[in-house]
Design a protein around this motif. Sequence first.
Motif, short mmCIF file in Angstrom:
data_model
loop_
_atom_site.label_atom_id
_atom_site.label_comp_id
_atom_site.label_asym_id
_atom_site.label_seq_id
_atom_site.Cartn_x
_atom_site.Cartn_y
_atom_site.Cartn_z
N GLY A 110 -8.97 29.76 9.21
CA GLY A 110 -8.92 30.93 10.06
C GLY A 110 -8.49 32.16 9.28
N LEU A 111 -9.22 33.27 9.43
CA LEU A 111 -8.83 34.56 8.84
C LEU A 111 -8.48 35.51 9.97
CD1 LEU A 111 -11.49 35.30 6.04
CD2 LEU A 111 -9.17 34.43 5.78
N ILE A 112 -7.39 36.24 9.82
CA ILE A 112 -6.96 37.19 10.83
C ILE A 112 -6.78 38.56 10.20
CG2 ILE A 112 -4.51 36.59 10.53
CD1 ILE A 112 -4.15 37.14 13.54
N ALA A 113 -7.22 39.60 10.89
CA ALA A 113 -7.04 40.96 10.41
C ALA A 113 -5.55 41.24 10.19
CB ALA A 113 -7.61 41.95 11.43
N LEU A 137 -13.41 36.93 2.97
CA LEU A 137 -14.43 35.88 2.85
C LEU A 137 -14.85 35.69 1.40
CD1 LEU A 137 -16.65 36.68 5.96
CD2 LEU A 137 -15.14 34.72 5.66
N ALA A 138 -14.96 36.79 0.68
CA ALA A 138 -15.30 36.69 -0.74
C ALA A 138 -14.21 35.92 -1.50
CB ALA A 138 -15.50 38.08 -1.34
N GLY A 139 -12.95 36.17 -1.10
CA GLY A 139 -11.84 35.46 -1.73
C GLY A 139 -11.87 33.97 -1.48
N LEU A 140 -12.47 33.57 -0.37
CA LEU A 140 -12.63 32.14 -0.07
C LEU A 140 -13.82 31.54 -0.79
CD1 LEU A 140 -11.97 32.06 3.79
CD2 LEU A 140 -10.45 31.22 1.99
N GLY A 141 -14.59 32.38 -1.50
CA GLY A 141 -15.77 31.89 -2.18
C GLY A 141 -16.87 31.49 -1.22
N LEU A 142 -17.10 32.32 -0.19
CA LEU A 142 -18.09 32.01 0.84
C LEU A 142 -19.46 31.76 0.22
CD1 LEU A 142 -18.31 32.00 4.02
CD2 LEU A 142 -19.38 34.25 3.75
N THR A 143 -20.14 30.70 0.71
CA THR A 143 -21.48 30.37 0.24
C THR A 143 -22.43 30.19 1.43
OG1 THR A 143 -21.34 27.94 0.30
CG2 THR A 143 -20.37 29.06 -1.62
N ALA A 144 -23.70 30.00 1.12
CA ALA A 144 -24.70 29.79 2.15
C ALA A 144 -24.51 28.47 2.89
CB ALA A 144 -26.10 29.85 1.54
N HIS A 166 -21.06 40.48 5.98
CA HIS A 166 -20.90 39.85 4.66
C HIS A 166 -21.47 38.44 4.68
CE1 HIS A 166 -19.11 39.00 0.74
NE2 HIS A 166 -18.70 37.85 1.25
N ALA A 167 -21.19 37.70 5.75
CA ALA A 167 -21.67 36.33 5.85
C ALA A 167 -23.20 36.28 5.86
CB ALA A 167 -21.11 35.67 7.12
N ARG A 168 -23.83 37.20 6.59
CA ARG A 168 -25.29 37.26 6.61
C ARG A 168 -25.85 37.56 5.22
NH1 ARG A 168 -28.26 38.09 11.32
NH2 ARG A 168 -29.64 39.53 10.21
N ALA A 169 -25.20 38.45 4.50
CA ALA A 169 -25.67 38.81 3.16
C ALA A 169 -25.61 37.62 2.21
CB ALA A 169 -24.83 39.97 2.61
#
Length: 316
Positions: A110-113, A137-144, A166-169
Amino acid sequence: MLSDEPARLDRLLHELSTLTTEAAGPGRADLDTLSTIDLVREMNAEDAKVPAAVGARATAIAAAVDGIVERMRRGGRLIYVGAGTAGRIGILDASECPPTFGTDPGLVVGLIAGGPAAIQRAVENSEDDGEAAAAGLAGLGLTASDVVVGISASGRTPYVVGALQHARAVGAFTVAIAQNAGSAIGALADVPIEVVVGPEIVAGSTRLKSGTAQKLVVNMLSTLSMVRLGKTYHGIMVDLQATNEKLKARSVRTVMGAAGVGADEAARALEAVDGSVKRAILVLLTGIAVEEAPAAIERAGGILRVAIEQNGGARA
């Protein structure tokens, strides 16, 4: 910049005036004059509307669950993103997955503002920072392979919008949970889940019905995904982590019920497999050797029912 403020305020006021979550409900003018018992009944009646509103979005919720399961089967994670109450609800759901389903703490996040400090108190202006969500999300290393679930009662929170953009990108699977129809986050998501619960008993207090709807939906997303992934058997938790005496006793009762054995035999089986409920049931129902149980469960994709069938079915 100051000259832009009146125009920005006008735009915001217009946006808020169109949101169901910001509206004052009918018959609320005398709310503060009601007796306590009438207040209780009125609020309970409003809360009772939420399950039906969630049920009306069953098809979308099922599509989200299927998407989560597909990504998790290829190593992806479930990541909730929200601000305020919505962010706390995501974090709560994520934190309950390891003890309930034996998952790695990094599988549901979970990420919270505003970061961890915002879990207990409001962090001013953090919900307006979409770039912070993308950075998180980038810090979590988000992938497809991952899933991002944006939660926002209004459906327009910039922090959640930024996260979904960001997630869509990146190509991640995206889900939006909102309490207004035609929401901005819904338009960004692969699966929009817009549960419209109507005006709050206290206008704009979206920790109430909206928060309840969000909690019901995230309960479904995580729980039903875990069911599909084999974390349950006959409706019982078979991957729970017995981290206290209550859960140790539950493990024994679970093995007793699933395998049809007494407490002593269940306890011995659990001890032999290092406390794994799933392996204890498999050993008791099929008679395979303790050391063979982990590989048998792995061959079955982690699904106990399949492992039992592949190893001769229930013991006579």
